[in-house]
Design an enzyme around this catalytic site. Structure first.
Site, PDB file in Angstrom:
ATOM      1  N   LYS A 197       0.836  -1.205   0.000  1.00  0.00           N
ATOM      2  CA  LYS A 197       0.000   0.000   0.000  1.00  0.00           C
ATOM      3  C   LYS A 197       0.872   1.256   0.000  1.00  0.00           C
ATOM      4  O   LYS A 197       1.996   1.222   0.495  1.00  0.00           O
ATOM      5  CB  LYS A 197      -0.876   0.028   1.265  1.00  0.00           C
ATOM      6  CG  LYS A 197      -1.989  -0.990   1.311  1.00  0.00           C
ATOM      7  CD  LYS A 197      -2.737  -0.913   2.630  1.00  0.00           C
ATOM      8  CE  LYS A 197      -3.870  -1.936   2.703  1.00  0.00           C
ATOM      9  NZ  LYS A 197      -4.930  -1.735   1.703  1.00  0.00           N
ATOM     10  N   ARG A 252     -10.213 -11.679   2.002  1.00  0.00           N
ATOM     11  CA  ARG A 252     -11.068 -12.734   1.439  1.00  0.00           C
ATOM     12  C   ARG A 252     -10.390 -14.090   1.494  1.00  0.00           C
ATOM     13  O   ARG A 252     -11.041 -15.125   1.612  1.00  0.00           O
ATOM     14  CB  ARG A 252     -11.494 -12.342   0.020  1.00  0.00           C
ATOM     15  CG  ARG A 252     -10.357 -12.191  -0.946  1.00  0.00           C
ATOM     16  CD  ARG A 252     -10.736 -11.392  -2.179  1.00  0.00           C
ATOM     17  NE  ARG A 252     -10.788  -9.951  -1.923  1.00  0.00           N
ATOM     18  CZ  ARG A 252     -11.119  -9.040  -2.834  1.00  0.00           C
ATOM     19  NH1 ARG A 252     -11.449  -9.402  -4.069  1.00  0.00           N
ATOM     20  NH2 ARG A 252     -11.147  -7.764  -2.521  1.00  0.00           N
TER      21      ARG A 252
HETATM   22  N1  BES Z   1      -8.044  -3.879   4.517  1.00  0.00           N
HETATM   23  C1  BES Z   1      -8.219  -3.478   3.148  1.00  0.00           C
HETATM   24  C2  BES Z   1      -9.530  -2.725   2.930  1.00  0.00           C
HETATM   25  C3  BES Z   1      -9.655  -1.365   3.554  1.00  0.00           C
HETATM   26  C4  BES Z   1      -9.412  -0.250   2.800  1.00  0.00           C
HETATM   27  C5  BES Z   1     -10.088  -1.208   4.853  1.00  0.00           C
HETATM   28  C6  BES Z   1      -9.572   1.008   3.352  1.00  0.00           C
HETATM   29  C7  BES Z   1     -10.222   0.047   5.413  1.00  0.00           C
HETATM   30  C8  BES Z   1      -9.980   1.156   4.653  1.00  0.00           C
HETATM   31  C9  BES Z   1      -8.224  -4.693   2.250  1.00  0.00           C
HETATM   32  O1  BES Z   1      -7.429  -5.748   2.663  1.00  0.00           O
HETATM   33  C10 BES Z   1      -7.710  -4.253   0.928  1.00  0.00           C
HETATM   34  O2  BES Z   1      -6.578  -3.863   0.882  1.00  0.00           O
HETATM   35  N2  BES Z   1      -8.531  -4.328  -0.112  1.00  0.00           N
HETATM   36  C11 BES Z   1      -8.130  -3.933  -1.415  1.00  0.00           C
HETATM   37  C12 BES Z   1      -8.643  -4.957  -2.393  1.00  0.00           C
HETATM   38  C13 BES Z   1      -8.131  -4.760  -3.792  1.00  0.00           C
HETATM   39  C14 BES Z   1      -6.647  -5.038  -3.846  1.00  0.00           C
HETATM   40  C15 BES Z   1      -8.869  -5.687  -4.703  1.00  0.00           C
HETATM   41  C16 BES Z   1      -8.750  -2.566  -1.689  1.00  0.00           C
HETATM   42  O3  BES Z   1      -9.865  -2.308  -1.264  1.00  0.00           O
HETATM   43  O4  BES Z   1      -8.065  -1.751  -2.302  1.00  0.00           O
HETATM   44 MN    MN Z   2      -5.437  -5.575   2.000  1.00  0.00          MN
END
Ligand code: BES
Ligand code: MN
Ligand code: ZN
Length: 516
Positions: free
Chosen positions: A294, A368
């Protein structure tokens, strides 16, 4: 393990306002209320009440608080707080809960030790009666939600102490039989406990990644739940491996911290063999994204990526303490998502415990993966109905903002059941579709499916991934990525972890009679 902290007590009182021996007497103020609405109150404040209303210093705007001393020596309360309550016709349990939190927070700032909240009859339900128990429970929840403190690691000024004792003043009861009063008192104690459990979940979600590792999370969650009379088992990496959970182990590989699988069991004697409720919560103690790392901005927020798991642990404690009449199994997979030298990489293939294979397109779609194996495990333990709660997708924030959690699942009757319970519990939630057409976005050339479906409908494809592991059982998925953490402070909600879904999950365990 230290014992689990209790909230302050909440008691009921049937008395006139002048007899409440407290530091702060709180009166919800409906639109159209007049200084003379309460006998003697204006005089007790030396006319401050009518003055503030006339000058519009206090205009009864929703959640506005006006505090003034009581000067009449015949009155026991030291001060009076008016809190704007809106129109009486829209006085719902949601408003009552929020008013209570608002004044509990204001009272703390003023170092109030004893607070009394006047529960005024508001909106009548369709049967024509004011649901005193429902409102009293909501007020108790709200008062206790005001106790949460986020500054655990501050070494300077200690944060304002919680109100030491709460009282709910009941007036205008149509039924004053002992049984009816006992019902209200039971509801208040239920609300106190649910507020306390919400705060315990908030404490966990607030804890940073370096103190709350998967092992530490498991130990604290176990402590919470066993204090509520719930049986807990913690599976280590060897046991997880023996179960074949390739998705969970895949996510854990990039971290030096080993994963844990937390299993909670509420098994009341004499409970029917079915239904068995299965609660599954995402427990990523920190989400760097892994190799699909990230950006640095706001990455600190990813310490709350276990808020779903915390909600399950805290709800299991409430379910145990309140003695839900059915069997409930809670599952929390706990991992840290890190980009270590042994981390999974984009393109890697993982084999789930169920046997299905997944092509990992993005290691940041880790929730997931761990939930898929956890849902499968819940099924092997015999659950008949599933609910999972997860900070799953950033896309849900685009869809619903930071006010409302996303709700997915099948069949509609089960999803609607969860929705109705959430409405009563005060968790804002709204359904989104999982039409089969979206599944094409998860197609893989090499494996059964991928773990990401691209940007369009990102929360929906995430839900469809989870559905693959629900085994055809009634299953609901709550995406709390937008609601688990409060950034825009509200009078009734400080910045930080919200405790979302705890009350919904706990209350759901008491509604089995209505399940199909
Ligand atoms: N934990 C994150 C989702 C999240 C994002 C929670 C912002 C709280 C605030 C999750 O694991 C994630 O990173 N999801 C990705 C999925 C994508 C790579 C398909 C996302 O939402 O960007
Ligand atoms: Mn994630
Ligand atoms: Zn995550």
């Amino acid at each position: 393990m230290p014992s689990v902290p209790n909230s302050s007590p909440v008691t009921c009182l049937r008395a006139s306002l002048s007899d409440a021996d407290v530091d702060l007497l709180v009166i919800p103020w409906f639109e159209g209320d007049l200084a003379g609405t309460f006998d003697g109150l204006d005089r007790a404040t030396g006319g401050e009440l009518s003055r503030a209303l006339a000058s519009r210093e206090f205009a009864a705007k929703l959640f506005d608080v006006f505090i003034t001393p009581v000067v009449d020596p015949g009155w026991k309360p030291r001060r009076v707080a008016l809190v704007g309550a809106g129109p009486v016709a829209s006085f719902t349990t949601l408003v009552a809960r929020r008013l209570a939190t608002t004044v509990a927070l204001a009272a703390r700032q003023r170092r109030v030790a004893r607070l009394a909240f006047l529960l005024r009859p508001g909106q009548a339900d369709p049967s024509g009666d004011f649901d005193v128990s429902g409102f009293a429970q909501a007020v108790a929840e709200g008062l206790i939600l005001g106790e949460f403190t986020g500054g655990t690691y501050k070494t300077g000024e200690p944060s304002a102490p919680a109100v030491a004792a709460h009282t709910i003043i009941l007036q205008g009861l149509t039924d004053t039989s002992p049984e009816s009063l006992l019902r209200v008192e039971t509801a208040v104690e239920r609300g106190r406990l649910l507020g306390e459990c919400s705060n315990l979940a908030r404490d966990l979600a607030n804890e940073p990644g370096n103190t709350l590792t998967p092992r530490e999370f498991a130990a604290r969650a176990a402590n919470l739940a066993s204090d509520g009379g719930v049986a807990v088992e913690i599976l280590d990496e060897k046991q997880i491996d023996a179960l074949g959970m390739g998705m969970l182990l895949g996510v854990a590989r990039g971290s030096a911290e080993p994963p844990r699988l937390i299993v909670f069991r509420h098994d009341p004697p004499g409970a029917p063999t079915r239904p068995v409720l299965g609660l599954v919560g995402k427990g990523v103690t920190f989400d760097t994204g892994g190799i699909s790392i990230k950006p640095a901005e706001n990455m600190d927020r990813m310490k709350d990526d276990m808020a779903g798991g915390a909600a399950v642990a805290a709800a299991m404690r409430a379910i145990g303490k309140l003695g839900a009449p059915i069997r409930v199994i809670g599952i929390v997979p706990a991992v840290e998502n890190m980009p270590g030298g042994r981390a999974i990489k984009p393109g890697d293939i993982l084999r789930s415990a169920e046997g299905k294979t997944v092509e990992v397109m993005n290691t940041d779609a880790e929730g997931r993966l761990i939930l898929g194996d956890a849902l499968w495990y819940a099924r092997t333990l015999g659950v008949t109905h599933l609910v999972d709660v997860a900070t799953l997708t950033g896309a849900i924030v685009v869809a619903l903002g930071k006010v409302t959690s996303g709700l997915f699942g099948t069949p509609d009757s089960w999803v609607n059941q969860v929705r109705a319970v959430a409405d009563r519990a005060g968790d804002r939630i709204w359904p989104l579709p999982i039409f089969e057409e979206y599944r094409d976005q998860l197609k893989s050339e090499i494996a059964d499916f991928t773990n990401t479906g691209g940007r369009p409908g990102g929360s929906i494809t995430a839900a469809l991934f989870l559905k693959e592991f629900s085994g055809g059982l009634p299953w609901a998925h709550i995406d709390i990525a937008g609601t688990a953490w409060v950034e825009d402070q509200k009078p009734y909600q400080p910045k930080g972890p919200s405790g979302v879904a705890v009350r919904t999950l706990a209350e759901l365990a008491f509604t089995a009679a209505a399940w199909k």
